[in-house]
Design a protein around this motif. Structure first.
Motif, PDB file in Angstrom:
ATOM      1  N   THR A  81      50.251 -55.605 -58.604  1.00 46.79           N
ATOM      2  CA  THR A  81      48.833 -55.236 -59.121  1.00 46.79           C
ATOM      3  C   THR A  81      47.731 -55.308 -58.105  1.00 46.79           C
TER       4      THR A  81
ATOM      5  N   LEU B   8      57.130 -59.213 -59.605  1.00 44.12           N
ATOM      6  CA  LEU B   8      56.709 -57.965 -58.987  1.00 44.12           C
ATOM      7  C   LEU B   8      55.379 -57.226 -59.549  1.00 44.12           C
ATOM      8  N   ALA B   9      55.358 -57.521 -61.040  1.00 39.29           N
ATOM      9  CA  ALA B   9      54.222 -57.028 -61.746  1.00 39.29           C
ATOM     10  C   ALA B   9      52.635 -57.476 -61.041  1.00 39.29           C
TER      11      ALA B   9
ATOM     12  N   ARG C 117      51.173 -51.338 -67.997  1.00 38.07           N
ATOM     13  CA  ARG C 117      51.543 -50.342 -67.036  1.00 38.07           C
ATOM     14  C   ARG C 117      50.617 -49.169 -67.358  1.00 38.07           C
TER      15      ARG C 117
ATOM     16  N   THR D 262      51.683 -66.483 -56.601  1.00 42.84           N
ATOM     17  CA  THR D 262      52.619 -66.000 -57.748  1.00 42.84           C
ATOM     18  C   THR D 262      54.107 -66.173 -57.506  1.00 42.84           C
TER      19      THR D 262
ATOM     20  N   ARG E 202      52.476 -51.304 -51.718  1.00 45.68           N
ATOM     21  CA  ARG E 202      51.973 -51.079 -53.033  1.00 45.68           C
ATOM     22  C   ARG E 202      53.357 -50.858 -53.775  1.00 45.68           C
ATOM     23  N   ALA E 203      53.363 -51.110 -55.216  1.00 41.94           N
ATOM     24  CA  ALA E 203      54.580 -50.559 -55.663  1.00 41.94           C
ATOM     25  C   ALA E 203      54.926 -49.391 -55.933  1.00 41.94           C
ATOM     26  N   SER E 204      53.836 -48.244 -55.927  1.00 38.01           N
ATOM     27  CA  SER E 204      54.242 -46.995 -55.872  1.00 38.01           C
ATOM     28  C   SER E 204      54.508 -46.321 -54.603  1.00 38.01           C
TER      29      SER E 204
ATOM     30  N   MET F 147      45.845 -65.433 -53.912  1.00 36.82           N
ATOM     31  CA  MET F 147      46.848 -65.553 -55.119  1.00 36.82           C
ATOM     32  C   MET F 147      48.146 -66.235 -54.871  1.00 36.82           C
TER      33      MET F 147
ATOM     34  N   GLY G 203      47.205 -49.580 -66.588  1.00 32.54           N
ATOM     35  CA  GLY G 203      46.085 -49.735 -65.480  1.00 32.54           C
ATOM     36  C   GLY G 203      44.967 -50.573 -65.773  1.00 32.54           C
ATOM     37  N   VAL G 204      45.173 -51.389 -66.982  1.00 35.35           N
ATOM     38  CA  VAL G 204      44.610 -52.645 -67.444  1.00 35.35           C
ATOM     39  C   VAL G 204      44.279 -53.608 -66.613  1.00 35.35           C
TER      40      VAL G 204
ATOM     41  N   ILE H 297      46.229 -63.871 -64.387  1.00 33.04           N
ATOM     42  CA  ILE H 297      45.832 -62.566 -64.975  1.00 33.04           C
ATOM     43  C   ILE H 297      47.106 -62.357 -65.863  1.00 33.04           C
TER      44      ILE H 297
ATOM     45  N   GLU I  68      49.951 -53.195 -73.746  1.00 36.91           N
ATOM     46  CA  GLU I  68      48.846 -52.520 -72.909  1.00 36.91           C
ATOM     47  C   GLU I  68      49.317 -52.305 -71.495  1.00 36.91           C
TER      48      GLU I  68
END
Ligand SMILES: CC(C)(COP(=O)(O)OP(=O)(O)OC[C@H]1O[C@@H](n2cnc3c(N)ncnc32)[C@H](O)[C@@H]1OP(=O)(O)O)[C@@H](O)C(=O)NCCC(=O)NCCS
Length: 230
Positions: A189, A184-185, A152, A179, A226-228, A177, A154-155, A144, A150
């Protein structure tokens, strides 16, 4: 040097100017350094640690399509349409992967490709440099990427959500997956899309063309937050 190794290094040299220019446009000096490192230090060897992440596709978060973005399956044949996202080395590999049945979704802003995601029903030594056998109900999220300008917004999540829903409709129940442990990205995701857990790691030692890979299953899988909500 074997003819195969010679071709590999010749290809590295031949593709460097174009890929470095593309990397400069999309990621600046850090991108150029990455292209150089892949062809020098990474060819010489090193140690890498990856996490094996499994997501449960029974609950996939629906992500609204970001403004101005459209996501469509893409089969080529003109992989140069990926523009700065691709690069010569990658587009050759993508053309082969699409012919071999791997599935690519591309996010477009108008006629510009701003992100892609790839899925495969299996892992293969020739693409992953690992050959782990996956459960039959698992789809492999191979790659991915979202254009730096673009990120951060939501794409990446929209690409992932679109692809995972498609996989679930085809009967898959989980995704795998792999990675790097410091990415962290990528971890954020997948964790933002479906309940995810780290259930193993892959350690790889490489010295020129010799490579040793070891898959280690964790005694207790670790939920990936989740990151958030960290
Ligand atoms: C990974 C990648 C595709 C994410 O794309 P993106 O469009 O920026 O991601 P989104 O904006 O959709 O964010 C999705 C989730 O990831 C989280 N996230 C994104 N980037 C993050 C970062 N750098 N650190 C921590 N979390 C991050 C977001 O917070 C969001 O979670 P939330 O909804 O719980 O807040 C992008 O960073 C990328 O192209 N990276 C380089 C290529 C790469 O490393 N690919 C993975 C190889 S396996």
């Amino acid at each position: 040097m074997t003819p195969k190794a010679f071709r590999k290094y010749a290809n590295d040299l031949e593709t460097f100017p174009g890929d470095a220019a593309r990397a400069w446009r999309s990621a600046g000096a850090a991108g150029v350094w990455l292209e150089l490192r892949r062809r020098t230090f990474d060819r010489a060897g090193g140690f890498s640690r990856y996490l094996v992440i499994e997501a449960d596709l029974s609950t996939i978060r629906e992500i609204p399509m970001p403004d101005g973005i459209e996501i469509r399956p893409f089969k080529g044949p003109d992989w140069s349409l990926l523009g700065d996202l691709g690069g010569y080395r990658l587009t050759r590999c993508f053309a082969r992967a699409a012919e071999a049945g791997r599935v690519c979704l591309v996010a477009w802003r108008g006629s510009t490709a701003v992100g892609y995601i790839w899925f495969s029903p299996k892992m293969e030594q020739c693409y992953e440099n690992f050959d782990l056998s996956m459960p039959p109900d698992a789809i492999f999220l191979w790659q991915i990427q979202v254009a730096r300008s673009e990120r951060r917004r939501g794409v990446g999540a929209a690409l992932g959500s679109f692809g995972l829903v498609m996989a679930r409709e085809q009967g898959y129940r989980r995704s795998w997956m792999i990675t790097r442990s410091d990415n962290l990205a990528a971890q954020g995701t997948i964790a933002s899309l479906a309940p995810s857990r780290v259930f193993g790691s892959v350690n790889r030692i490489k010295v020129t063309s010799w490579m040793h890979t070891r898959f280690h299953v964790l005694p207790t899988p670790q939920p990936l937050p989740r990151a958030s909500i960290l």
